[in-house]
Scaffold this motif. Sequence first.
Motif, PDB file in Angstrom:
ATOM      1  N   SER A 125       0.637  -1.240   0.066  1.00 20.81           N
ATOM      2  CA  SER A 125      -0.011   0.033   0.002  1.00 20.81           C
ATOM      3  C   SER A 125       0.946   1.341   0.092  1.00 20.81           C
ATOM      4  N   GLY A 126       2.033   1.123  -0.066  1.00 14.16           N
ATOM      5  CA  GLY A 126       2.891   2.388  -0.304  1.00 14.16           C
ATOM      6  C   GLY A 126       3.357   2.983   1.045  1.00 14.16           C
ATOM      7  N   LYS A 127       3.461   1.953   2.065  1.00 18.16           N
ATOM      8  CA  LYS A 127       3.842   2.752   3.292  1.00 18.16           C
ATOM      9  C   LYS A 127       5.280   3.289   3.484  1.00 18.16           C
ATOM     10  N   THR A 128       6.217   2.700   2.692  1.00 13.73           N
ATOM     11  CA  THR A 128       7.588   3.577   2.768  1.00 13.73           C
ATOM     12  C   THR A 128       7.455   4.709   1.923  1.00 13.73           C
ATOM     13  N   ARG A 129       6.748   4.781   0.892  1.00  4.81           N
ATOM     14  CA  ARG A 129       6.696   6.073   0.302  1.00  4.81           C
ATOM     15  C   ARG A 129       5.862   7.058   1.233  1.00  4.81           C
ATOM     16  N   THR A 130       5.019   6.681   1.939  1.00  2.00           N
ATOM     17  CA  THR A 130       4.415   7.498   2.980  1.00  2.00           C
ATOM     18  C   THR A 130       5.256   7.939   4.081  1.00  2.00           C
ATOM     19  N   VAL A 189      11.406  21.446  10.154  1.00  2.00           N
ATOM     20  CA  VAL A 189      12.010  20.771  11.142  1.00  2.00           C
ATOM     21  C   VAL A 189      13.228  20.390  11.122  1.00  2.00           C
ATOM     22  N   SER A 190      13.968  20.403  11.862  1.00  2.00           N
ATOM     23  CA  SER A 190      15.581  19.941  11.534  1.00  2.00           C
ATOM     24  C   SER A 190      15.391  18.314  11.618  1.00  2.00           C
ATOM     25  N   PRO A 191      16.143  17.869  10.732  1.00  2.00           N
ATOM     26  CA  PRO A 191      16.245  16.490  10.843  1.00  2.00           C
ATOM     27  C   PRO A 191      16.721  15.722  11.981  1.00  2.00           C
ATOM     28  N   GLY A 192      17.541  16.430  12.825  1.00  2.00           N
ATOM     29  CA  GLY A 192      18.292  16.153  13.819  1.00  2.00           C
ATOM     30  C   GLY A 192      17.185  16.019  15.073  1.00  2.00           C
ATOM     31  N   LYS A 193      15.953  16.482  14.785  1.00  2.00           N
ATOM     32  CA  LYS A 193      14.884  16.332  15.693  1.00  2.00           C
ATOM     33  C   LYS A 193      13.641  15.214  15.392  1.00  2.00           C
ATOM     34  N   ILE A 194      14.132  14.433  14.268  1.00  2.00           N
ATOM     35  CA  ILE A 194      13.182  13.485  13.834  1.00  2.00           C
ATOM     36  C   ILE A 194      13.700  12.058  13.974  1.00  2.00           C
ATOM     37  N   MET A 195      13.086  11.092  14.679  1.00  2.00           N
ATOM     38  CA  MET A 195      13.572   9.622  14.626  1.00  2.00           C
ATOM     39  C   MET A 195      12.679   8.714  13.830  1.00  2.00           C
ATOM     40  N   SER A 196      13.183   8.000  13.084  1.00  2.00           N
ATOM     41  CA  SER A 196      12.740   7.288  12.043  1.00  2.00           C
ATOM     42  C   SER A 196      13.244   5.770  12.427  1.00  2.00           C
ATOM     43  N   VAL A 197      12.357   4.928  12.803  1.00  2.00           N
ATOM     44  CA  VAL A 197      12.839   3.553  13.268  1.00  2.00           C
ATOM     45  C   VAL A 197      12.278   2.667  12.266  1.00  2.00           C
ATOM     46  N   THR A 198      13.191   1.690  11.897  1.00  2.00           N
ATOM     47  CA  THR A 198      12.907   0.772  11.033  1.00  2.00           C
ATOM     48  C   THR A 198      13.274  -0.628  11.398  1.00  2.00           C
ATOM     49  N   PHE A 199      12.960  -1.934  11.007  1.00  2.00           N
ATOM     50  CA  PHE A 199      13.441  -3.014  11.591  1.00  2.00           C
ATOM     51  C   PHE A 199      14.878  -3.641  10.980  1.00  2.00           C
ATOM     52  N   THR A 200      15.438  -3.231   9.925  1.00  2.00           N
ATOM     53  CA  THR A 200      16.615  -3.899   9.386  1.00  2.00           C
ATOM     54  C   THR A 200      17.394  -2.495   8.950  1.00  2.00           C
ATOM     55  N   ASN A 201      18.829  -2.850   8.883  1.00  2.00           N
ATOM     56  CA  ASN A 201      19.773  -1.756   8.484  1.00  2.00           C
ATOM     57  C   ASN A 201      19.323  -1.845   6.840  1.00  2.00           C
ATOM     58  N   LYS A 202      18.834  -2.649   6.283  1.00  2.00           N
ATOM     59  CA  LYS A 202      18.662  -2.552   4.749  1.00  2.00           C
ATOM     60  C   LYS A 202      17.644  -1.476   4.714  1.00  2.00           C
ATOM     61  N   ALA A 203      16.573  -1.677   5.456  1.00  2.00           N
ATOM     62  CA  ALA A 203      15.359  -0.659   5.184  1.00  2.00           C
ATOM     63  C   ALA A 203      15.704   0.349   5.800  1.00  2.00           C
ATOM     64  N   ALA A 204      16.553   0.688   6.704  1.00  2.00           N
ATOM     65  CA  ALA A 204      16.903   2.132   7.145  1.00  2.00           C
ATOM     66  C   ALA A 204      17.867   2.799   6.173  1.00  2.00           C
ATOM     67  N   GLY A 205      18.713   1.973   5.327  1.00  2.00           N
ATOM     68  CA  GLY A 205      19.477   2.362   4.406  1.00  2.00           C
ATOM     69  C   GLY A 205      18.592   2.868   3.165  1.00  2.00           C
ATOM     70  N   GLU A 206      17.659   2.160   2.707  1.00  3.83           N
ATOM     71  CA  GLU A 206      16.789   2.452   1.628  1.00  3.83           C
ATOM     72  C   GLU A 206      16.053   3.802   2.087  1.00  3.83           C
ATOM     73  N   MET A 207      15.489   3.942   3.302  1.00  4.39           N
ATOM     74  CA  MET A 207      15.007   5.155   3.599  1.00  4.39           C
ATOM     75  C   MET A 207      15.841   6.451   3.440  1.00  4.39           C
ATOM     76  N   LYS A 208      16.896   6.305   3.956  1.00  4.63           N
ATOM     77  CA  LYS A 208      17.791   7.479   3.651  1.00  4.63           C
ATOM     78  C   LYS A 208      18.195   7.672   2.439  1.00  4.63           C
ATOM     79  N   SER A 209      18.191   6.692   1.310  1.00  2.66           N
ATOM     80  CA  SER A 209      18.444   6.884  -0.022  1.00  2.66           C
ATOM     81  C   SER A 209      17.368   7.644  -0.468  1.00  2.66           C
ATOM     82  N   ARG A 210      16.163   7.405  -0.265  1.00  2.11           N
ATOM     83  CA  ARG A 210      14.989   7.850  -0.808  1.00  2.11           C
ATOM     84  C   ARG A 210      15.018   9.455  -0.325  1.00  2.11           C
TER      85      ARG A 210
END
Length: 488
Positions: free
Chosen positions: A31-36, A50-71
């Motif tokens: 359903s496009g949750k990563t895009r959301t 908002v400064s990026p330093g004030k945002i915490m985004s938690v994922t379950f794998t390092n791969k998913a975290a890397g993909e989110m950073k890349s996007r």
Amino acid sequence: MAGIFEQLNNKQREAVQATEGYVRVIAGAGSGKTRTLTSRYVYLVEELGVSPGKIMSVTFTNKAAGEMKSRIRRMLGDVDTGFISTFHGFCLQVLKEDIHRLNYPQSFSIMDEADQKSLLEEIYHELGLSLRDYTFRDMLKVIDVFKAPYGYVGQVTEPDEQKAVKYFSSFTRDMKDRILGKYVQKQRRNFMLDFDDIINYTLYLFTRYGDVLQKWQQRLQYIQVDEFQDVDAKQAQLVYMLSGGYGNLFVVGDPDQTIYSWRGADVHIILDFDKEFPQAKTIYLNTNYRSTPQILDVSNDLISKNTARLKNVLCAVREDGAKVYYKHTKSTIGEAAYVARTIRFLMESGVKPYQIAVLYRAHYVSRSLEEAFVKEDIPYSLFNGVEFYNRKEIKDVLCYLRMPLAFDDISFLRTINTPRREIGRTRLNFLNEYAENNNVKLYDALKDNLSHEKIKSTKARRYVEVIERYAAWIYTKKVDIKVNSLLQ
């Protein structure tokens, strides 16, 4: 921002703009949750400032975290993305800043499962045990059970050495208990944390030291968590505590997709989110962009039989596709034979082998499949192997790099005879006894005894010279220079 919203449907836009308070998003498969999630991150930064330093985004794998950073970087440019990581990755950031409050140095080490087994092997030898007595798997389960609550952290990190020794000596109930006591004692001596400790030490810090928790609450204005259906009680407690500052917690998940109950995940945490936070808003993402209507019809019908769920019927965007076929077999071998026969039929119908993929849930299934493919003369490639960081040569290099920083026993045991330096079991027993009696690490025991009759005829002095030289470089040389020098 208009460009971002053009790529989102109405429910996704609603989720992106739901920035304040407690929000639960039930995101069905495809359903496009990563895009959301990434669009919401960009919206917070670009639209709300908002400064990026004030945002915490938690994922379950390092791969998913890397993909989110890349996007996010594709959308925002090459910016600091703040805290986008796994739960354990975030907790490591906390510990690097604040573990000194628990009398641990910032140079503490992290143990993986291979390190744990190495430490257990040393303990078994000290106690005259072997794997016939207790397997490593058995003891790792004992350790996991012991560390399920995190109250032990205060006793392991007790600054009073006499109290700490008394605590470790209290593990006398049975042999497994003795092994456990030695395990946590050696962890303390070497300032080493295992996988469970990472979250446990962080939670203990937050509950024991209110000023530490307050600092992180003030730092993190917005918290968002992916795959919330797979969190366990301690992970939930962590984000609940952190969100206590600004009261902004955005969780995304799908109760229908929970698969980690065997490691502590509790689907009721996402189901009962609105009970924990009665003011919470719930948004449903049910437009599926991935699958055909035929696949979704089967999935919706099957999952509707679940009782512990929030009703969320997925709707397909894609056009009609092939029918879904289901085959129930009585055994893994029968299943593999059926798969092989089906592939043989497809190949004889003109389908190329490289156009066919077989997915399986567990590694043990591959043996039956391979045997069936060989029997049917079906060429195949198995995408599997030893993970990069678990390869012997990589572990050796990492332990050499860790030695000048932490001088821990596990790194010492892995490097002292790589290459061979004539420090065999008899000499290691001597060093271990010295370390136990003087409450020091094995490396310190070696340095203290370089002139001893048992050690002076070995190549130990050369080993110490190497480690001390690299210790002097620790903050002055780049990692690649140190690695190249070590390998020479």
